[in-house]
Design a protein around this motif. Structure first.
Motif, PDB file in Angstrom:
ATOM      1  N   PRO A 154     102.440  32.280 -56.690  1.00  0.00           N
ATOM      2  CA  PRO A 154     101.039  32.854 -56.682  1.00  0.00           C
ATOM      3  C   PRO A 154     100.609  33.706 -55.378  1.00  0.00           C
ATOM      4  CG  PRO A 154     101.062  30.529 -56.109  1.00  0.00           C
ATOM      5  CD  PRO A 154     102.475  30.675 -56.341  1.00  0.00           C
ATOM      6  N   ALA A 155     101.663  33.662 -54.402  1.00  0.00           N
ATOM      7  CA  ALA A 155     101.271  34.834 -53.319  1.00  0.00           C
ATOM      8  C   ALA A 155     101.223  36.011 -54.001  1.00  0.00           C
ATOM      9  CB  ALA A 155     102.218  34.477 -52.180  1.00  0.00           C
ATOM     10  N   SER A 156     100.405  37.086 -53.267  1.00  0.00           N
ATOM     11  CA  SER A 156     100.200  38.281 -53.886  1.00  0.00           C
ATOM     12  C   SER A 156     100.029  39.503 -53.138  1.00  0.00           C
ATOM     13  CB  SER A 156      99.132  38.373 -55.075  1.00  0.00           C
ATOM     14  OG  SER A 156      97.641  38.240 -54.324  1.00  0.00           O
ATOM     15  N   ILE A 157     100.514  40.511 -53.181  1.00  0.00           N
ATOM     16  CA  ILE A 157     100.375  41.591 -52.314  1.00  0.00           C
ATOM     17  C   ILE A 157     100.391  42.736 -53.291  1.00  0.00           C
ATOM     18  CG2 ILE A 157     102.893  42.265 -51.953  1.00  0.00           C
ATOM     19  CD1 ILE A 157     102.254  42.684 -49.116  1.00  0.00           C
ATOM     20  N   GLU A 158      99.313  43.908 -52.643  1.00  0.00           N
ATOM     21  CA  GLU A 158      99.546  45.252 -53.583  1.00  0.00           C
ATOM     22  C   GLU A 158      99.655  46.395 -52.868  1.00  0.00           C
ATOM     23  OE1 GLU A 158      96.116  44.947 -56.372  1.00  0.00           O
ATOM     24  OE2 GLU A 158      96.756  43.030 -57.239  1.00  0.00           O
ATOM     25  N   GLY A 159     100.076  47.481 -53.609  1.00  0.00           N
ATOM     26  CA  GLY A 159     100.504  48.492 -52.415  1.00  0.00           C
ATOM     27  C   GLY A 159      99.365  49.318 -52.093  1.00  0.00           C
ATOM     28  N   GLY A 160      98.308  49.140 -52.646  1.00  0.00           N
ATOM     29  CA  GLY A 160      97.132  49.873 -51.975  1.00  0.00           C
ATOM     30  C   GLY A 160      96.613  49.210 -50.702  1.00  0.00           C
ATOM     31  N   ASP A 161      97.199  47.969 -50.507  1.00  0.00           N
ATOM     32  CA  ASP A 161      96.880  47.365 -49.095  1.00  0.00           C
ATOM     33  C   ASP A 161      98.020  47.572 -47.907  1.00  0.00           C
ATOM     34  OD1 ASP A 161      94.468  46.028 -49.159  1.00  0.00           O
ATOM     35  OD2 ASP A 161      95.588  44.526 -50.602  1.00  0.00           O
ATOM     36  N   VAL A 162      99.156  48.507 -48.375  1.00  0.00           N
ATOM     37  CA  VAL A 162     100.459  48.592 -47.641  1.00  0.00           C
ATOM     38  C   VAL A 162     100.366  49.936 -46.959  1.00  0.00           C
ATOM     39  CG1 VAL A 162     102.804  48.363 -47.595  1.00  0.00           C
ATOM     40  CG2 VAL A 162     101.391  46.825 -48.789  1.00  0.00           C
ATOM     41  N   GLU A 163     100.709  50.373 -45.874  1.00  0.00           N
ATOM     42  CA  GLU A 163     100.465  51.776 -45.261  1.00  0.00           C
ATOM     43  C   GLU A 163     101.599  51.664 -44.436  1.00  0.00           C
ATOM     44  OE1 GLU A 163      96.639  53.578 -44.108  1.00  0.00           O
ATOM     45  OE2 GLU A 163      95.426  52.743 -45.734  1.00  0.00           O
ATOM     46  N   VAL A 164     102.641  52.433 -44.742  1.00  0.00           N
ATOM     47  CA  VAL A 164     103.933  52.899 -43.947  1.00  0.00           C
ATOM     48  C   VAL A 164     103.436  53.699 -42.728  1.00  0.00           C
ATOM     49  CG1 VAL A 164     106.266  53.247 -43.756  1.00  0.00           C
ATOM     50  CG2 VAL A 164     105.332  52.183 -45.749  1.00  0.00           C
ATOM     51  N   ILE A 165     103.010  53.181 -41.375  1.00  0.00           N
ATOM     52  CA  ILE A 165     102.315  54.461 -40.517  1.00  0.00           C
ATOM     53  C   ILE A 165     103.583  54.758 -39.712  1.00  0.00           C
ATOM     54  CG2 ILE A 165     100.032  53.322 -40.667  1.00  0.00           C
ATOM     55  CD1 ILE A 165     100.467  51.809 -38.071  1.00  0.00           C
ATOM     56  N   GLY A 166     104.598  54.427 -39.756  1.00  0.00           N
ATOM     57  CA  GLY A 166     105.841  54.914 -38.850  1.00  0.00           C
ATOM     58  C   GLY A 166     106.270  54.121 -37.676  1.00  0.00           C
ATOM     59  N   ASN A 167     107.265  54.492 -37.182  1.00  0.00           N
ATOM     60  CA  ASN A 167     107.813  53.925 -35.928  1.00  0.00           C
ATOM     61  C   ASN A 167     108.052  52.286 -35.786  1.00  0.00           C
ATOM     62  OD1 ASN A 167     108.711  54.286 -33.033  1.00  0.00           O
ATOM     63  ND2 ASN A 167     106.673  53.490 -32.328  1.00  0.00           N
ATOM     64  N   GLY A 168     108.340  52.097 -37.304  1.00  0.00           N
ATOM     65  CA  GLY A 168     108.708  50.674 -37.466  1.00  0.00           C
ATOM     66  C   GLY A 168     107.474  49.812 -37.791  1.00  0.00           C
ATOM     67  N   THR A 169     106.439  50.416 -37.996  1.00  0.00           N
ATOM     68  CA  THR A 169     105.170  49.588 -38.091  1.00  0.00           C
ATOM     69  C   THR A 169     104.629  49.657 -39.503  1.00  0.00           C
ATOM     70  OG1 THR A 169     104.777  49.951 -35.892  1.00  0.00           O
ATOM     71  CG2 THR A 169     102.853  49.250 -37.055  1.00  0.00           C
ATOM     72  N   VAL A 170     104.272  48.647 -39.934  1.00  0.00           N
ATOM     73  CA  VAL A 170     103.532  48.750 -41.388  1.00  0.00           C
ATOM     74  C   VAL A 170     101.974  48.122 -41.180  1.00  0.00           C
ATOM     75  CG1 VAL A 170     103.527  47.851 -43.716  1.00  0.00           C
ATOM     76  CG2 VAL A 170     105.742  48.217 -42.635  1.00  0.00           C
ATOM     77  N   LEU A 171     101.056  48.930 -41.830  1.00  0.00           N
ATOM     78  CA  LEU A 171      99.731  48.303 -41.905  1.00  0.00           C
ATOM     79  C   LEU A 171      99.559  47.704 -43.080  1.00  0.00           C
ATOM     80  CD1 LEU A 171      96.994  48.402 -39.996  1.00  0.00           C
ATOM     81  CD2 LEU A 171      96.520  50.508 -41.078  1.00  0.00           C
ATOM     82  N   ILE A 172      98.742  46.342 -42.912  1.00  0.00           N
ATOM     83  CA  ILE A 172      98.651  45.721 -44.484  1.00  0.00           C
ATOM     84  C   ILE A 172      97.050  45.254 -44.129  1.00  0.00           C
ATOM     85  CG2 ILE A 172      99.431  44.216 -46.093  1.00  0.00           C
ATOM     86  CD1 ILE A 172     101.958  44.113 -45.064  1.00  0.00           C
ATOM     87  N   GLY A 173      96.425  45.298 -45.458  1.00  0.00           N
ATOM     88  CA  GLY A 173      95.039  44.890 -45.515  1.00  0.00           C
ATOM     89  C   GLY A 173      95.017  43.597 -46.111  1.00  0.00           C
ATOM     90  N   LEU A 174      94.150  42.710 -45.782  1.00  0.00           N
ATOM     91  CA  LEU A 174      93.933  41.314 -46.203  1.00  0.00           C
ATOM     92  C   LEU A 174      92.561  41.143 -46.642  1.00  0.00           C
ATOM     93  CD1 LEU A 174      95.264  39.334 -43.200  1.00  0.00           C
ATOM     94  CD2 LEU A 174      96.098  39.247 -45.567  1.00  0.00           C
TER      95      LEU A 174
END
Length: 412
Positions: A218-238
């Motif tokens: 039941p863990a979930s994640i949706e792509g609208g919360d996932v931003e690949v901002i570059g330089n090996g970094t991912v920004l994710i909304g909770l």
């Protein structure tokens, strides 16, 4: 071949879904269950979407349509069996053994194009029985079928397939096929699992599979919360749709492969209007983010996840979100662009996806034309704004970023 190495680098290939039977079956009585705020004028929505497609093509982007990908996928018997095994479990409350078998027989008897249409647009009792040719016999032995009116759905439509970003998102050199939070979207995951497993364009791509559908529920994640901002970094909304467990699972797999070095998780208000990170904040240039004016940039809580000594990542709370982003990207400062307007206009433009922008190159974004104040602010800050109509498309609370799943994008 497929990779997404940034949020704003040159966009090369994208998956979109043109409205069809799925939106034709949206009604005032089922729209809430299907997560829309209103019914949609479908022919106008198609016009708006085709203009969006053409804008991208004119800018050199290769557009793949979800229906076509799914139809190509289900030309193979293995793919059909994969999908039907997952959506026709006889233990599902509305099915039962006989109804599941009859539905499977009807669906396997369809050609690939028709099958893709119904996997997206749903199947009702009338359609099932017309194809099964056994109304009395099936009705008499299936309790589930007997309880259904002719226009009731055996497979509900999936109108949120319009928002291709959420169900599948590419993160650096792999793809996350996401377990969706809301019941009305869970079957979307199966369609994408089939495409990535069996479509000839993807089956041999060698891309990582960060998350493999419902296996992590039941863990979930949706792509609208996932931003690949570059330089090996991912920004994710909770927020409303993505859970801490989903963030940690994705982070661990990215770290294990060495595809990312840090994940920044930002807490969002849990509200329908702010359902994903990209409804309030998107990257629009190498050093710039747009942020909903109703949020205080200094009050946003965030945490940086980095590889830990053991399986679990190390988690450190940040003092300031945008300072943490700047450090991750190697920038002295990050521009935070907020529209100066009264609270009424601000709330209205956020509802109309004023921050939900699709970058097609650094400093060049696609936006809904209705958000006049936000678009003007962006242009005053040197951002090229490519306007599209979204009078009908926006009724599901999603803008150009929501409606697009990049599968190839360059770094910056």
């Amino acid at each position: 071949m497929f990779h997404v190495n940034s949020e704003v680098g040159a966009l090369k290939q994208v998956i979109l879904h043109e409205p069809g039977l799925d939106l034709e079956r949206l009604t005032p009585s089922n729209k809430d269950e299907l997560l829309f705020d209103d019914v949609v004028w479908v022919s106008r929505a198609q016009e708006e979407h085709r203009a969006f497609q053409q804008l991208l093509r004119d800018r050199g982007v290769t557009v793949h349509l979800l229906h076509d990908l799914l139809a190509e996928t289900v030309k193979g018997d293995d793919a059909v069996a994969f999908v039907l095994d997952r959506i026709l479990d006889e233990r599902q409350p509305h099915l039962g053994a006989l109804l599941a078998r009859v539905t499977e027989r009807v669906l396997t008897g369809m050609g690939p194009d028709e099958l893709a249409t119904h996997l997206l647009g749903g199947l009702n009792k009338r359609e099932l029985l017309e194809r099964a040719g056994e109304r009395r016999q099936a009705d008499g032995r299936s309790l589930g079928l007997a309880l259904l009116a002719d226009d009731d759905f055996i497979l509900p439509p999936l109108p949120n397939s319009l928002f291709t970003r959420d169900t599948s998102c590419w993160v650096y050199d792999g793809v996350s096929v996401n377990p969706m939070r809301k019941t009305g979207r869970k079957r979307e995951t199966v369609n994408y699992e089939a495409i990535y497993n069996f479509h000839p364009m993807f089956a041999g791509s060698g891309a990582y599979r960060w998350i493999d559908g419902e296996a992590m529920a039941p863990a979930s994640i949706e792509g609208g919360d996932v931003e690949v901002i570059g330089n090996g970094t991912v920004l994710i909304g909770l927020g409303e749709r993505t859970t801490p467990a989903g963030v940690e699972l994705l982070a661990r797999r990215l770290f294990r492969a060495g595809s990312a070095q840090r994940v920044i998780a930002v807490e969002l208000p849990k509200a329908r209007a702010l359902m994903h990170l990209d409804t309030v904040m998107t990257m629009v240039d190498r050093d710039a983010f747009t942020l909903f004016a109703g949020l205080d940039r200094h009050a946003l809580r965030s945490w940086t996840l980095t590889p830990g000594a053991h399986e679990a990542p190390d988690v450190t709370e940040n003092k300031d979100l945008f300072a943490a982003i700047g450090t991750a990207l190697g920038l002295d400062t990050v521009r935070v662009l907020q529209t100066e307007q009264d609270s009424y206009s601000s709330e209205r433009e956020q509802w109309n996806d004023g921050c939900n922008l699709l970058a097609i190159a650094p400093g060049s974004v696609v936006a809904y034309e209705v958000n006049e104040n936000s678009n003007r602010m962006l242009e005053e800050n040197g951002i090229e704004v490519l306007r599209i109509r979204g009078d009908q498309l926006g009724r599901g609370r999603g803008g150009p970023r929501c409606m697009s799943c990049p599968i190839e994008r360059e770094a910056v």
